[in-house]
Design an enzyme around this catalytic site. Structure first.
Site, PDB file in Angstrom:
ATOM      1  N   ASN A  17     -20.160   4.093   5.000  1.00 43.20           N
ATOM      2  CA  ASN A  17     -20.316   2.999   4.046  1.00 43.20           C
ATOM      3  C   ASN A  17     -20.977   1.841   4.803  1.00 43.20           C
ATOM      4  O   ASN A  17     -20.307   1.107   5.523  1.00 43.20           O
ATOM      5  CB  ASN A  17     -18.911   2.630   3.540  1.00 43.20           C
ATOM      6  CG  ASN A  17     -18.911   1.469   2.578  1.00 43.20           C
ATOM      7  OD1 ASN A  17     -19.927   0.803   2.376  1.00 43.20           O
ATOM      8  ND2 ASN A  17     -17.761   1.203   1.984  1.00 43.20           N
ATOM      9  N   ARG A 103     -22.256   5.907   0.977  1.00 43.72           N
ATOM     10  CA  ARG A 103     -22.369   4.907  -0.078  1.00 43.72           C
ATOM     11  C   ARG A 103     -23.769   4.325   0.011  1.00 43.72           C
ATOM     12  O   ARG A 103     -24.211   3.917   1.089  1.00 43.72           O
ATOM     13  CB  ARG A 103     -21.342   3.805   0.147  1.00 43.72           C
ATOM     14  CG  ARG A 103     -21.441   2.693  -0.861  1.00 43.72           C
ATOM     15  CD  ARG A 103     -20.457   1.594  -0.531  1.00 43.72           C
ATOM     16  NE  ARG A 103     -20.562   0.499  -1.469  1.00 43.72           N
ATOM     17  CZ  ARG A 103     -20.116  -0.721  -1.222  1.00 43.72           C
ATOM     18  NH1 ARG A 103     -19.556  -1.003  -0.063  1.00 43.72           N
ATOM     19  NH2 ARG A 103     -20.233  -1.660  -2.113  1.00 43.72           N
ATOM     20  N   HIS A 191     -20.218  -2.421  -7.018  1.00 38.74           N
ATOM     21  CA  HIS A 191     -18.798  -2.079  -6.865  1.00 38.74           C
ATOM     22  C   HIS A 191     -18.442  -0.853  -7.721  1.00 38.74           C
ATOM     23  O   HIS A 191     -17.279  -0.648  -8.067  1.00 38.74           O
ATOM     24  CB  HIS A 191     -17.855  -3.220  -7.326  1.00 38.74           C
ATOM     25  CG  HIS A 191     -17.788  -4.381  -6.390  1.00 38.74           C
ATOM     26  ND1 HIS A 191     -17.561  -5.667  -6.846  1.00 38.74           N
ATOM     27  CD2 HIS A 191     -17.889  -4.469  -5.043  1.00 38.74           C
ATOM     28  CE1 HIS A 191     -17.538  -6.494  -5.821  1.00 38.74           C
ATOM     29  NE2 HIS A 191     -17.739  -5.789  -4.718  1.00 38.74           N
ATOM     30  N   ARG A 250     -21.070 -16.192  -2.691  1.00 39.34           N
ATOM     31  CA  ARG A 250     -22.094 -16.149  -3.754  1.00 39.34           C
ATOM     32  C   ARG A 250     -21.681 -17.053  -4.908  1.00 39.34           C
ATOM     33  O   ARG A 250     -20.500 -17.123  -5.259  1.00 39.34           O
ATOM     34  CB  ARG A 250     -22.272 -14.728  -4.291  1.00 39.34           C
ATOM     35  CG  ARG A 250     -22.762 -13.720  -3.260  1.00 39.34           C
ATOM     36  CD  ARG A 250     -23.107 -12.402  -3.942  1.00 39.34           C
ATOM     37  NE  ARG A 250     -23.369 -11.347  -2.982  1.00 39.34           N
ATOM     38  CZ  ARG A 250     -22.586 -10.296  -2.792  1.00 39.34           C
ATOM     39  NH1 ARG A 250     -21.494 -10.116  -3.513  1.00 39.34           N
ATOM     40  NH2 ARG A 250     -22.899  -9.385  -1.892  1.00 39.34           N
ATOM     41  N   GLU A 394     -12.562   3.273  -1.578  1.00 39.66           N
ATOM     42  CA  GLU A 394     -13.939   3.753  -1.788  1.00 39.66           C
ATOM     43  C   GLU A 394     -14.236   4.998  -0.957  1.00 39.66           C
ATOM     44  O   GLU A 394     -14.952   5.889  -1.394  1.00 39.66           O
ATOM     45  CB  GLU A 394     -14.929   2.633  -1.461  1.00 39.66           C
ATOM     46  CG  GLU A 394     -14.886   1.520  -2.497  1.00 39.66           C
ATOM     47  CD  GLU A 394     -15.622   0.265  -2.060  1.00 39.66           C
ATOM     48  OE1 GLU A 394     -15.198  -0.345  -1.052  1.00 39.66           O
ATOM     49  OE2 GLU A 394     -16.602  -0.102  -2.706  1.00 39.66           O
TER      50      GLU A 394
END
Ligand code: ADP
Length: 408
Positions: A17, A103, A191, A250, A394
């Site tokens: 990932n 990923r 996501h 962000r 994940e």
């Protein structure tokens, strides 16, 4: 967990990932789906990089090793990590690795998860302009692993994949068709691996075939997804992960004119402006820290900036949950919280849940305070709308998807 076939006994999946300047890796055993190794490599491209190995992570046999490293590129880091795995005796060689799962940030509107071949690599390349920091790193990791593990199949699991089911009215921006077609401009959402894993886990926990409801991934990056019968129908992140909620660094939703105005006034280039919006905004800009734990500590001392930032954070989450409740016709299995904040911050979950008290969401203050790595309800028995905390994983989702794609 499905019982494994004889051919997977004693075998492992390597999961990678990669972020813009880091990568996380796990080696998971096919038999019990547990990692025998978790690796974190940070500050790739800088002189003071760190490589952390956790052998048998999250068990009473966990062993942690930290190394100072200097990796000019992701590929250098992956090569060094793989060498250390053998040198440290974690695996005698790589013969027991049956597959690698990666990923990948952006796969466009059609690709969700697939075996890597020349076409898939080209798709990853094609989307580099929209994922300039992640897609090249993801591709580099795939190619270096192909070199180190020749003949071992690789699977790409796209973070946009779960969102490919959105209807056109949810993903289309109100700009000219000429521009959107030429540059592939639309809402992609991110996501996705987490939203998929968490909603599947919630369905299982609730004894349903599929999940219908709202999934809030609140971490350093934050997004909310509306899910109907296990499929994404809308999500807050957009063309890039910048849109939607207030995040660690962000800004989330702003009027598109704002960056144009600032670029003109301050003479900023697009790259500089992007840096401001993605890395210097959000909680960091409003409080000085991108970490919700620091914001909570500041609030405890009465810091007004932190109180405002937290109110903005919660307000946006509430606003989108409200919007998605109407998108889903107010008929949902639950509202799910995941990610670093969603899983660990009862003080953030409480006001968000209280905003829906009039619709019959009754939060249980004691259950909300429970700490656990397991999926759990935080609403009272009989609450008309359920709220649940569901820890994300994940790496496990990537492993399961990888084996499924390869037909195991
Ligand atoms: P990423 O999006 O980078 O994967 P995580 O999902 O790990 O990040 O979330 C990281 C964020 O979770 C941290 O920045 C911090 O704000 C928040 N967090 C972690 N633990 C707690 C906690 N106990 N209380 C409040 N916030 C927490």
């Amino acid at each position: 967990m499905a019982s494994v076939s004889a051919e997977l006994k004693g075998k492992y999946v390597l999961v990678i990932n990669a972020g813009s300047s880091s990568f996380k890796t796990q080696i998971l055993a096919c038999e019990n789906e547990k990692p025998i190794l978790a690796v974190l490599a940070e500050r790739i491209g800088s002189d003071n990089g760190k490589l952390i190995f956790k052998i048998n992570p999250d068990t009473d046999k966990e062993e942690k090793h930290a190394f100072d490293v200097h990796y000019p590129t992701h590929g250098d880091g992956i090569r060094d990590m793989m060498k250390r795995i053998v040198d440290m005796g974690i695996l005698p060689n790589f013969d027991s690795i049956v597959a690698s799962g990666h990923r990948v940030l952006l796969g466009g509107p059609y690709y969700a998860e697939c075996k890597v071949d020349a076409t898939v690599k080209q798709v990853i390349r094609d989307y580099i302009p929209l994922g300039p920091l992640h897609n090249p790193a993801n591709l580099a990791c795939i190619e270096v692993i192909e070199e180190i593990l020749p003949g071992v199949p690789a699977v790409a699991v796209f973070d946009t994949g779960f969102h490919t089911t959105m209807p056109a009215y949810a993903y289309t921006y109100g700009i000219s068709k000429e521009f959107s077609e030429k540059y592939h401009l639309r809402r992609y959402g991110f996501h996705g691996i987490s939203h998929k894993y968490v909603s599947k886990t919630a369905a299982k926990y609730l004894g349903k075939e599929t999940f219908t409801g709202i999934c809030c991934h609140l971490g350093n990056g934050c997004s909310i997804t509306a899910i109907k019968d296990g499929k994404c129908v809308d999500t807050t992140m957009g063309l890039t992960p910048l849109e939607g909620l207030l995040m660690g660094t962000r800004c989330g939703d702003i009027d598109a004119s704002l960056p144009l105005f600032l670029m003109e006034q301050e003479g900023l280039t697009p790259t500089q402006m992007s840096d401001v919006l993605n890395k210097q905004s959000g909680l960091k800009a409003l409080t000085g820290s991108n970490d919700m734990r620091d914001v909570e500590a500041m609030i405890a001392k009465g810091d007004e900036n932190a109180i405002l930032a937290n109110n903005i954070f919660n307000y946006r989450v509430i606003k989108y949950i409200g919007a998605y409740l109407s998108v889903l016709g107010y008929d949902i299995d639950g509202i799910l919280f995941t990610g670093g904040i969603g899983e660990n911050a009862p003080v953030t979950r409480a006001p968000i849940c209280q905003a829906f008290a009039n619709l019959g969401l009754e939060i249980d203050d004691e259950l909300n305070k429970v700490r656990s790595g397991e999926p759990r309800e935080i609403t009272k028995k009989g609450s008309k709308i359920k709220a649940l905390v569901v820890p994300t994983n994940e790496e496990l989702e990537i492993m399961q998807t990888t084996l499924k794609i390869l037909g195991y």
